[in-house]
Design an enzyme around this catalytic site. Structure first.
Site, PDB file in Angstrom:
ATOM      1  N   ALA A 100      51.953  34.383  36.561  1.00 36.00           N
ATOM      2  CA  ALA A 100      52.559  35.064  37.680  1.00 36.00           C
ATOM      3  C   ALA A 100      53.890  35.715  37.192  1.00 36.00           C
ATOM      4  CB  ALA A 100      52.772  33.812  39.224  1.00 36.00           C
TER       5      ALA A 100
ATOM      6  N   GLN B  43      36.510  36.970  35.124  1.00 31.12           N
ATOM      7  CA  GLN B  43      36.343  36.327  36.252  1.00 31.12           C
ATOM      8  C   GLN B  43      36.773  37.661  37.040  1.00 31.12           C
ATOM      9  OE1 GLN B  43      39.341  33.813  33.130  1.00 31.12           O
ATOM     10  NE2 GLN B  43      39.399  33.389  36.089  1.00 31.12           N
TER      11      GLN B  43
ATOM     12  N   GLY C 269      25.125  52.463  38.435  1.00 31.34           N
ATOM     13  CA  GLY C 269      23.791  52.335  38.756  1.00 31.34           C
ATOM     14  C   GLY C 269      23.356  52.456  39.446  1.00 31.34           C
TER      15      GLY C 269
ATOM     16  N   ARG D 125      35.118  12.974  39.691  1.00 26.88           N
ATOM     17  CA  ARG D 125      34.341  11.349  40.669  1.00 26.88           C
ATOM     18  C   ARG D 125      33.010  12.199  41.730  1.00 26.88           C
ATOM     19  NH1 ARG D 125      39.928  10.799  43.581  1.00 26.88           N
ATOM     20  NH2 ARG D 125      39.344  13.176  43.910  1.00 26.88           N
TER      21      ARG D 125
ATOM     22  N   GLU E 207      18.570  46.087  28.924  1.00 27.42           N
ATOM     23  CA  GLU E 207      18.931  44.508  29.784  1.00 27.42           C
ATOM     24  C   GLU E 207      17.830  43.890  30.821  1.00 27.42           C
ATOM     25  OE1 GLU E 207      20.840  46.339  28.514  1.00 27.42           O
ATOM     26  OE2 GLU E 207      22.621  45.079  28.938  1.00 27.42           O
TER      27      GLU E 207
ATOM     28  N   CYS F  42      35.479  40.794  37.593  1.00 23.98           N
ATOM     29  CA  CYS F  42      34.821  42.385  36.866  1.00 23.98           C
ATOM     30  C   CYS F  42      33.634  41.492  37.757  1.00 23.98           C
ATOM     31  CB  CYS F  42      34.311  43.107  36.040  1.00 23.98           C
ATOM     32  SG  CYS F  42      34.459  41.936  34.308  1.00 23.98           S
TER      33      CYS F  42
ATOM     34  N   HIS G  52      19.145  40.168  31.246  1.00 29.07           N
ATOM     35  CA  HIS G  52      20.079  39.297  32.154  1.00 29.07           C
ATOM     36  C   HIS G  52      19.261  38.084  32.577  1.00 29.07           C
ATOM     37  CE1 HIS G  52      22.978  42.460  33.161  1.00 29.07           C
ATOM     38  NE2 HIS G  52      22.035  42.661  34.236  1.00 29.07           N
TER      39      HIS G  52
ATOM     40  N   ARG H 186      34.412  46.993  30.727  1.00 33.43           N
ATOM     41  CA  ARG H 186      35.002  45.889  31.155  1.00 33.43           C
ATOM     42  C   ARG H 186      37.393  46.981  30.568  1.00 33.43           C
ATOM     43  NH1 ARG H 186      33.684  40.925  29.838  1.00 33.43           N
ATOM     44  NH2 ARG H 186      32.976  41.547  27.825  1.00 33.43           N
TER      45      ARG H 186
ATOM     46  N   MET I 237      29.298  49.967  34.905  1.00 40.01           N
ATOM     47  CA  MET I 237      29.677  49.366  35.474  1.00 40.01           C
ATOM     48  C   MET I 237      29.680  49.463  37.067  1.00 40.01           C
ATOM     49  SD  MET I 237      33.532  48.301  33.680  1.00 40.01           S
ATOM     50  CE  MET I 237      34.389  49.798  33.787  1.00 40.01           C
TER      51      MET I 237
ATOM     52  N   TYR J  51      15.296  45.357  33.088  1.00 39.75           N
ATOM     53  CA  TYR J  51      15.661  45.843  34.350  1.00 39.75           C
ATOM     54  C   TYR J  51      13.740  46.477  34.165  1.00 39.75           C
ATOM     55  CZ  TYR J  51      19.826  44.913  35.766  1.00 39.75           C
ATOM     56  OH  TYR J  51      21.075  44.982  36.133  1.00 39.75           O
TER      57      TYR J  51
ATOM     58  N   ARG K 111      19.413  54.435  28.055  1.00 38.65           N
ATOM     59  CA  ARG K 111      20.668  52.715  27.623  1.00 38.65           C
ATOM     60  C   ARG K 111      18.480  51.884  26.651  1.00 38.65           C
ATOM     61  NH1 ARG K 111      24.231  49.557  29.390  1.00 38.65           N
ATOM     62  NH2 ARG K 111      25.121  48.091  28.275  1.00 38.65           N
TER      63      ARG K 111
HETATM   64  P1  NAP Z   1      40.650  21.753  38.728  1.00 41.04           P
HETATM   65  O1  NAP Z   1      38.847  22.863  38.769  1.00 41.04           O
HETATM   66  O2  NAP Z   1      40.422  21.844  40.348  1.00 41.04           O
HETATM   67  O3  NAP Z   1      39.412  20.518  38.624  1.00 41.04           O
HETATM   68  C1  NAP Z   1      40.020  19.243  38.688  1.00 41.04           C
HETATM   69  C2  NAP Z   1      39.363  17.883  38.456  1.00 41.04           C
HETATM   70  O4  NAP Z   1      39.926  16.828  38.245  1.00 41.04           O
HETATM   71  C3  NAP Z   1      37.794  17.812  39.088  1.00 41.04           C
HETATM   72  O5  NAP Z   1      36.904  17.156  38.325  1.00 41.04           O
HETATM   73  C4  NAP Z   1      38.438  16.542  40.269  1.00 41.04           C
HETATM   74  O6  NAP Z   1      36.934  16.547  40.305  1.00 41.04           O
HETATM   75  C5  NAP Z   1      39.338  15.700  39.440  1.00 41.04           C
HETATM   76  N1  NAP Z   1      40.027  14.658  40.404  1.00 41.04           N
HETATM   77  C6  NAP Z   1      40.126  15.719  41.068  1.00 41.04           C
HETATM   78  N2  NAP Z   1      41.642  14.411  41.843  1.00 41.04           N
HETATM   79  C7  NAP Z   1      41.546  13.353  40.781  1.00 41.04           C
HETATM   80  C8  NAP Z   1      42.422  12.443  40.818  1.00 41.04           C
HETATM   81  N3  NAP Z   1      43.191  11.784  41.964  1.00 41.04           N
HETATM   82  N4  NAP Z   1      41.467  11.428  39.574  1.00 41.04           N
HETATM   83  C9  NAP Z   1      40.895  11.580  39.240  1.00 41.04           C
HETATM   84  N5  NAP Z   1      40.103  12.603  38.771  1.00 41.04           N
HETATM   85  C10 NAP Z   1      40.450  14.127  39.483  1.00 41.04           C
HETATM   86  O7  NAP Z   1      41.843  21.937  37.963  1.00 41.04           O
HETATM   87  P2  NAP Z   1      42.020  22.141  36.465  1.00 41.04           P
HETATM   88  O8  NAP Z   1      40.635  21.776  35.338  1.00 41.04           O
HETATM   89  O9  NAP Z   1      43.378  21.358  36.627  1.00 41.04           O
HETATM   90  O10 NAP Z   1      41.998  23.360  36.618  1.00 41.04           O
HETATM   91  C11 NAP Z   1      43.022  23.814  36.536  1.00 41.04           C
HETATM   92  C12 NAP Z   1      42.965  25.462  37.533  1.00 41.04           C
HETATM   93  O11 NAP Z   1      42.194  26.338  36.134  1.00 41.04           O
HETATM   94  C13 NAP Z   1      41.339  25.602  38.226  1.00 41.04           C
HETATM   95  O12 NAP Z   1      41.292  25.942  39.146  1.00 41.04           O
HETATM   96  C14 NAP Z   1      40.600  26.211  37.214  1.00 41.04           C
HETATM   97  O13 NAP Z   1      39.388  27.066  37.696  1.00 41.04           O
HETATM   98  C15 NAP Z   1      40.886  26.768  36.442  1.00 41.04           C
HETATM   99  N6  NAP Z   1      40.675  26.813  34.967  1.00 41.04           N
HETATM  100  C16 NAP Z   1      39.103  27.494  34.555  1.00 41.04           C
HETATM  101  C17 NAP Z   1      39.027  27.627  33.489  1.00 41.04           C
HETATM  102  C18 NAP Z   1      37.345  28.476  33.161  1.00 41.04           C
HETATM  103  O14 NAP Z   1      37.113  28.731  34.241  1.00 41.04           O
HETATM  104  N7  NAP Z   1      36.832  28.313  31.760  1.00 41.04           N
HETATM  105  C19 NAP Z   1      39.112  26.942  32.572  1.00 41.04           C
HETATM  106  C20 NAP Z   1      40.597  26.479  32.825  1.00 41.04           C
HETATM  107  C21 NAP Z   1      41.153  26.631  34.030  1.00 41.04           C
HETATM  108  P3  NAP Z   1      36.766  14.943  41.195  1.00 41.04           P
HETATM  109  O15 NAP Z   1      37.635  15.121  42.443  1.00 41.04           O
HETATM  110  O16 NAP Z   1      35.113  14.878  41.148  1.00 41.04           O
HETATM  111  O17 NAP Z   1      36.915  13.649  40.307  1.00 41.04           O
HETATM  112 FE1  SF4 Z   2      38.041  42.347  31.170  1.00 34.80          FE
HETATM  113 FE2  SF4 Z   2      38.219  39.346  32.552  1.00 34.80          FE
HETATM  114 FE3  SF4 Z   2      39.376  42.633  33.555  1.00 34.80          FE
HETATM  115 FE4  SF4 Z   2      36.617  41.195  33.246  1.00 34.80          FE
HETATM  116  S1  SF4 Z   2      38.509  40.584  34.337  1.00 34.80           S
HETATM  117  S2  SF4 Z   2      37.492  43.823  32.609  1.00 34.80           S
HETATM  118  S3  SF4 Z   2      36.597  40.645  31.353  1.00 34.80           S
HETATM  119  S4  SF4 Z   2      39.771  40.901  31.332  1.00 34.80           S
END
Ligand code: NAP
Ligand code: SF4
Length: 677
Positions: free
Chosen positions: A385, A340, A59, A562, A165, A342, A253, A312, A27, A167, A215
């Site tokens: 948290a 997230q 590496g 938006r 991968e 790593c 990759h 990981r 890693m 390389y 590898r």
């Molecule tokens: P977010 O990532 O901040 O997204 C909020 C969305 O709502 C945005 O698309 C924003 O886009 C829209 N928005 C904001 N204010 C608004 C309003 N007043 N009216 C209408 N649309 C509005 O928040 P989240 O989706 O709730 O996620 C929360 C956290 O969890 C984030 O930090 C996210 O990274 C994390 N999370 C990550 C993942 C993943 O990586 N797969 C999955 C779940 C959660 P516009 O302002 O352009 O409309």
């Molecule tokens: Fe595994 Fe996620 Fe930790 Fe990376 S951050 S080592 S993918 S649990």
């Protein structure tokens, strides 16, 4: 009798014996580049203490042109060798074994000086490589051998020659990147020449009693990749050229098929490694998405490999092997394959860590020591948290009471675990539950903590999380308008057409939830078909000729934001493309630059274009609000009024800051606070 007889069996390499079948895969942590070699040494020493049979370092570049990025670490000077000796000595003191990976990035090197068999730019690099001439090739081979000799001098037990991968060495092997017409290109014998010459010279440089791992890319997952016959031929020649172990590489990759993300089924590629078993006389290692002792044991028991590689999982828990061996497997903090902390860190130039274990790569700085004065601590909220803070405080000897309004722990993790492809989050909640059970924490479920009830504690940690933001769209009170909490947590039914307002992490999650009837992550065959992975014996490089064959979407979904520009820009650096590709495969319409006008029985009325002048109605049986979140601070505000000495009230997680909240920040903040309180 151990539960993991195959995993914990020694592995005899002839000149030496490894204590078990567990290899900690390479890693890139970024620690070497800090120049703090005590920190590097402590990272590996902690994992050696944890019982792993053999570790492979990140590496190391054999020369400047082969570094993944300018300034990438390598063994170039006497000082480098002395620094690496600090690492190997600490590992050996802990009873561990460690091999150094030699990684030449070839055209993947992030530098205009990069070199390759042919001057063909990779789709994931801005630089076109220089085509090497005969003397240039000879220099690269010699540099591999020199790096191996220096690794031995630095006290390593072996080296891993990175041949997969996509390389440098891999680039010579396939016509995808090798268009040469000299003795290094053309026939497969010629394309293999570099790999075999590197191995012979490495073996010559280190002697017979030194581990040499090769590898080998068993399934390239790129056009014009290796055929299975070529893979077997290469493996046999690799053995003849002096390798002691063959490790598995899966996918380049630049491949557009996920290979290690959380949505990849566990042990998804061990069937490929299994095909090589019996074809060579040296041990073969399986890799990718093996993250529990049960899965690892099964891989070995089913004859898929002689050894397993996990990388990981050793960030998540350095004590993985010792816990498995001593009947404490449930205590192993699980790697949920989220990337997230790593890989996402690595690819944004930050030091790696781990979402579930913030101490990873911070061993010397984030120390959990017994508290000088044990305190009575209340933690309010059993999301990531609060759980992290409570467990850390308990470990330090504080008397902890954990209040949770819901009837279960986990908070937002309980919604994440329901998303197809995020099943691993269940393991994290299970782990928290188990660790709570074996702690001294007084857990009060189903209790809404009041400010009055908290006045008697020495410290109060408020981890009350977030609540959905109210976007204030006319018509949003209608019954067919739902929040993500209604859909995910409360299971509210939805119709065949759905519009989702907000395309952040949660909007994407909800879209995946709505389009997938069943999770392909739980069904390997379905997942392979969905992404177009074929048996490499039938299709060159393992790419199905018919391409991806996703199951039809369960619903017709429109995802809106938006902002103008690409949707999902804020998703993980190494996983965002997978979420976007998944939704595209399911026909999800993605609309940027929307102005929300109103919601009614017809659906969602939006304005599009710069001034919102183009009107459109998105027909929708349901509209789901995923418009972000705001901090839940009502309790904190009451506490501020009641408790005069405010210094003992601490806000963490979403209650502290809702913007860009994720479990990584929540767990990290909880642990860091409890480590110093
Ligand atoms: P977010 O990532 O901040 O997204 C909020 C969305 O709502 C945005 O698309 C924003 O886009 C829209 N928005 C904001 N204010 C608004 C309003 N007043 N009216 C209408 N649309 C509005 O928040 P989240 O989706 O709730 O996620 C929360 C956290 O969890 C984030 O930090 C996210 O990274 C994390 N999370 C990550 C993942 C993943 O990586 N797969 C999955 C779940 C959660 P516009 O302002 O352009 O409309
Ligand atoms: Fe595994 Fe996620 Fe930790 Fe990376 S951050 S080592 S993918 S649990």
């Amino acid at each position: 009798m151990t539960c993991y007889p195959h995993l914990l069996a020694p592995l005899d390499l002839g000149f030496t014996t490894l204590k078990n079948r567990v290899l900690m895969g390479s890693m890139h942590t970024g620690l070497e580049e800090t120049g703090d070699w005590n920190r590097v040494a402590e990272f590996y020493a902690e994992r050696a203490r944890g019982g792993v049979g053999l570790m492979v370092t990140g590496g190391m570049a054999p020369n400047r042109e082969g570094g993944v990025f300018p300034g990438a670490a390598g063994l170039f000077t006497a000082e480098d060798i002395a620094n690496h000796r600090l690492v190997t000595e600490r590992v050996h003191e802990e009873g561990g074994r460690i091999a150094m990976q030699i990684l030449h990035a070839g055209r993947y090197a992030y530098s205009p000086e990069c070199v390759a068999p042919s001057a063909i730019r990779s789709p994931i690099s801005p630089f076109t490589p220089k085509e090497l001439d005969e003397a240039g090739i000879e220099k690269q081979i010699a540099d591999f051998a020199t790096a191996a000799a220096r690794a031995r001098e630095a006290g390593y037990d072996g080296v891993e020659v990175m041949g997969s991968e996509g390389y440098f060495i891999n680039q010579f092997l396939v016509t995808h990147t090798n268009r040469r017409t000299d003795r290094w290109g053309g026939s497969y014998e010629n394309r293999m020449r570099l790999a075999l010459e590197v191995l012979r010279r490495v073996r010559g440089a280190v002697g017979e009693d030194f581990i040499v791992i090769y590898r080998l890319s068993m399934i390239d997952l790129v056009p014009d990749g290796s055929t299975w016959d070529e893979v077997v031929q290469l493996a046999r020649e690799v053995e003849r050229a002096g390798a002691s172990i063959i490790n598995t590489g899966i996918g380049w990759h630049e491949a557009r098929i996920p290979t290690i993300a959380t949505s990849v089924p566990r042990a998804a590629f061990t069937w490929v490694t299994k095909k090589l078993m019996g074809q060579v006389g040296i041990p073969v290692v399986a890799s990718n998405r093996i993250n529990t002792p049960e899965v690892a044991e099964r891989v070995l028991a089913e004859g898929c490999a002689d050894m397993v590689s996990m990388a990981r999982p050793f960030l998540a828990d350095p004590e993985f092997v010792n816990k498995a061996a001593s009947g404490r497997a449930k205590e192993i903090a699980p790697c949920i394959a989220c990337n997230q902390a790593c890989l996402d860190h690595t690819f944004s130039g930050r030091i790696s860590s781990c979402l579930v274990n913030p101490r990873a790569c911070h061993e010397t700085e984030l120390v959990i020591a017994p508290a000088e004065t044990p305190k009575r601590i209340a933690v309010v909220g059993a999301g990531p948290a609060g759980l992290s803070a409570a467990l850390t405080a308990d470990t330090r000897g504080h008397a902890v009471t954990l209040f949770e309004r819901a009837d279960e722990i986990g908070g937002q993790l309980n919604m994440a675990r329901l998303i197809p492809g995020k099943e691993e989050f269940s393991g994290l909640v299970e782990w928290f539950r188990h660790m709570l059970e074996r702690s001294n924490i007084d857990l009060r479920l189903g209790i809404e903590a009041t400010a009055e009830a908290l006045t008697g504690f020495d410290a109060v940690i408020v981890a009350t999380g977030v609540r959905p933001r109210d976007p204030g769209i006319p018509g949003q009170e209608a019954p067919h308008v739902l929040s993500y909490v209604d859909v995910l947590r409360d299971g509210a039914p939805t119709g065949r057409t759905v519009a989702i307002i907000g395309a952040g992490g949660i909007g994407f999650d909800v879209a995946e939830f709505l389009v997938e009837e069943t999770s392909p992550t739980e069904n390997l065959q379905a997942w392979l078909e969905e992404w177009g992975v074929a048996d490499p014996q039938q299709a060159r490089g393992g790419l199905a000729p018919e391409g991806p064959q996703p199951a039809p979407p369960a619903r017709q979904v429109t995802l809106l934001q938006r902002r103008s520009g690409k949707l999902g820009r804020g998703l993980g650096k190494t996983t965002g493309w997978i979420h976007r590709a998944t939704l595209r495969m399911k026909g999800v319409q993605m609309i940027a630059g929307a102005t929300y006008e109103r919601i009614d029985a017809e659906g969602l009325h939006v304005g599009l274009g710069d001034g919102g002048e183009e009107r459109r109605t998105i027909a929708a049986d349901n509209v789901v609000l995923c418009a972000g979140q705001v901090s839940e601070r009502r309790l904190a505000e009451q506490l501020g009024q009641i408790i005069q000495e405010k210094a003992c009230v601490h806000l963490i997680g979403g209650a502290d800051e809702a913007a860009e909240l994720d479990a990584k920040r929540a767990i990290d903040q909880g642990m860091r606070l409890a480590a110093r309180i």
